[in-house]
Design an enzyme around this catalytic site. Sequence first.
Site, PDB file in Angstrom:
ATOM      1  N   ARG A 136      -5.597  40.252   4.482  1.00 41.04           N
ATOM      2  CA  ARG A 136      -4.193  40.570   4.166  1.00 41.04           C
ATOM      3  C   ARG A 136      -3.397  40.862   5.442  1.00 41.04           C
ATOM      4  O   ARG A 136      -2.203  40.599   5.524  1.00 41.04           O
ATOM      5  CB  ARG A 136      -4.098  41.755   3.205  1.00 41.04           C
TER       6      ARG A 136
ATOM      7  N   TYR B 149      21.681  29.336   4.964  1.00 39.37           N
ATOM      8  CA  TYR B 149      20.645  28.881   4.035  1.00 39.37           C
ATOM      9  C   TYR B 149      20.768  29.696   2.742  1.00 39.37           C
ATOM     10  O   TYR B 149      20.673  30.916   2.761  1.00 39.37           O
ATOM     11  CB  TYR B 149      19.257  29.026   4.660  1.00 39.37           C
TER      12      TYR B 149
ATOM     13  N   ASP C 138      17.711  32.064  12.982  1.00 43.94           N
ATOM     14  CA  ASP C 138      17.002  31.073  12.168  1.00 43.94           C
ATOM     15  C   ASP C 138      17.167  29.737  12.882  1.00 43.94           C
ATOM     16  O   ASP C 138      18.237  29.138  12.873  1.00 43.94           O
ATOM     17  CB  ASP C 138      17.585  31.035  10.751  1.00 43.94           C
TER      18      ASP C 138
ATOM     19  N   LYS D 240       9.183  23.321   7.220  1.00 43.50           N
ATOM     20  CA  LYS D 240      10.047  22.188   7.608  1.00 43.50           C
ATOM     21  C   LYS D 240       9.456  21.457   8.807  1.00 43.50           C
ATOM     22  O   LYS D 240       8.324  21.023   8.753  1.00 43.50           O
ATOM     23  CB  LYS D 240      11.468  22.690   7.866  1.00 43.50           C
TER      24      LYS D 240
HETATM   25  N1  PLP Z   1      15.788  28.776   6.634  1.00 40.01           N
HETATM   26  C1  PLP Z   1      16.231  27.532   6.479  1.00 40.01           C
HETATM   27  C2  PLP Z   1      17.247  27.005   7.454  1.00 40.01           C
HETATM   28  C3  PLP Z   1      15.771  26.726   5.439  1.00 40.01           C
HETATM   29  O1  PLP Z   1      16.250  25.477   5.291  1.00 40.01           O
HETATM   30  C4  PLP Z   1      14.811  27.276   4.535  1.00 40.01           C
HETATM   31  C5  PLP Z   1      14.319  26.473   3.387  1.00 40.01           C
HETATM   32  O2  PLP Z   1      14.902  25.488   2.991  1.00 40.01           O
HETATM   33  C6  PLP Z   1      14.372  28.571   4.723  1.00 40.01           C
HETATM   34  C7  PLP Z   1      14.872  29.299   5.787  1.00 40.01           C
HETATM   35  C8  PLP Z   1      13.356  29.180   3.783  1.00 40.01           C
HETATM   36  O3  PLP Z   1      12.099  28.635   4.040  1.00 40.01           O
HETATM   37  P1  PLP Z   1      10.927  28.505   2.937  1.00 40.01           P
HETATM   38  O4  PLP Z   1      11.385  27.497   1.931  1.00 40.01           O
HETATM   39  O5  PLP Z   1       9.750  28.094   3.745  1.00 40.01           O
HETATM   40  O6  PLP Z   1      10.773  29.858   2.328  1.00 40.01           O
END
Ligand code: PLP
Length: 391
Positions: free
Chosen positions: A57, A109, A182, A207
């Site tokens: 964990r 997002y 991000d 991604k």
């Molecule tokens: N940040 C961005 C820019 C994203 O496009 C996404 C998902 O589409 C996320 C965060 C969240 O990631 P996850 O789907 O792996 O939880």
Amino acid sequence: MPETKSQSRLAAETRIAQGLHYSDPETGAVMPPIHPATTFARDREHELVNPAHSYTRADNPTYALAEAMIAELELAEQALLFSSGMAAATAVFRALKHGDHVVVPEVMYWGLRHWLNAFEHDWGLQVSRFDARQPDSLAQAIRAGETRIVWIETPCNPLWDVTDIRAAAELAHAAGAQLAVDSTVATPVHTQPLALGADIVMHSATKSLNGHSDVLAGALACRQRNALWQRIVRQRGEDGAIPSAFDAWLLQRGLRTLFVRVREASANAARIASHFEGHPKVAQVLYPGLPSSAGYEIACAQMQGGFGAMLSLCVHGDRRTAIAVAGRCNVFTRATSLGGVESLVEHRASIEGEDSPVPGNLLRFSIGIERVDDLIADIEQALQAVELTDT
Ligand code: PLP
């Protein structure tokens, strides 16, 4: 353990393709093993056989290589894997205290935008939002001495606005806050936020880092293991928002081809963006690599070797027109997500739901590594097949 960055003057492309020159010290195997174990043995004195590992964990030896590769790519002191990008992003906010103040983009997002709306209410986090299109908006949202985290996403979903990382870091630091970025869309191939002054970088490793649409994972990487980071590490161990060993293993494999995949996909996206700019059936192309784009100069300054593989087309027409165009695509798969080797199209406002700030005529494209002419021809025929009306 893989060699660390300081032991090598080789280019990142070389180091990452070779999995940091990994080979198993016992067997000589050039790929790491997968450790499905959830628990780790102790000797007769009850000491751990390997003090680094007690219970999965908190940590698992299979994470080591993927985390070391991400740390190397991001020039980070440490990287941590999470069970998803959302788990990584929310770990940053959940490490704050009740009443703390954060600044986030208005349009971002959508999963995190939704989560923040609820968390703001339930946890008592104070959230101010800035408009990534207005240069002064971020400075106005930050409260000196009060703001703990400035969160930016650049390029930012799904309009691909670009935020100046260096300027945001200066503003955050002057106010006593930390900057978290991000960087899922930019990827470390194009941008390294920590080198521009950011404190934490976040990735949805689902991604481009993995790149094959078959792993759900997230990552955080830090410039310094400061108090906030220590809380994030502790929390991950307590919460167990961690990937499976197999997913971590797949991720280190996907990372080995990161540079070639991302460069190819970004070059394809740039070609598609310029092809459809000024197209009679397209009202607007949103892509940070277009010289006409508002963020172009900043993008040139902080993105090297490309502008990412995400772009949006606003078609002449409305929501139904856009959905009809997506419906006519044959080469693009209609699906959400991004960063895979295969190209995807989605009607973003439908995916995001009723409160979405995204225009109804917008189609979001994740560009893959296929032959670009096939992708252009597919969008062309889809646009031609649908009768478009001027809005
Ligand atoms: N940040 C961005 C820019 C994203 O496009 C996404 C998902 O589409 C996320 C965060 C969240 O990631 P996850 O789907 O792996 O939880």
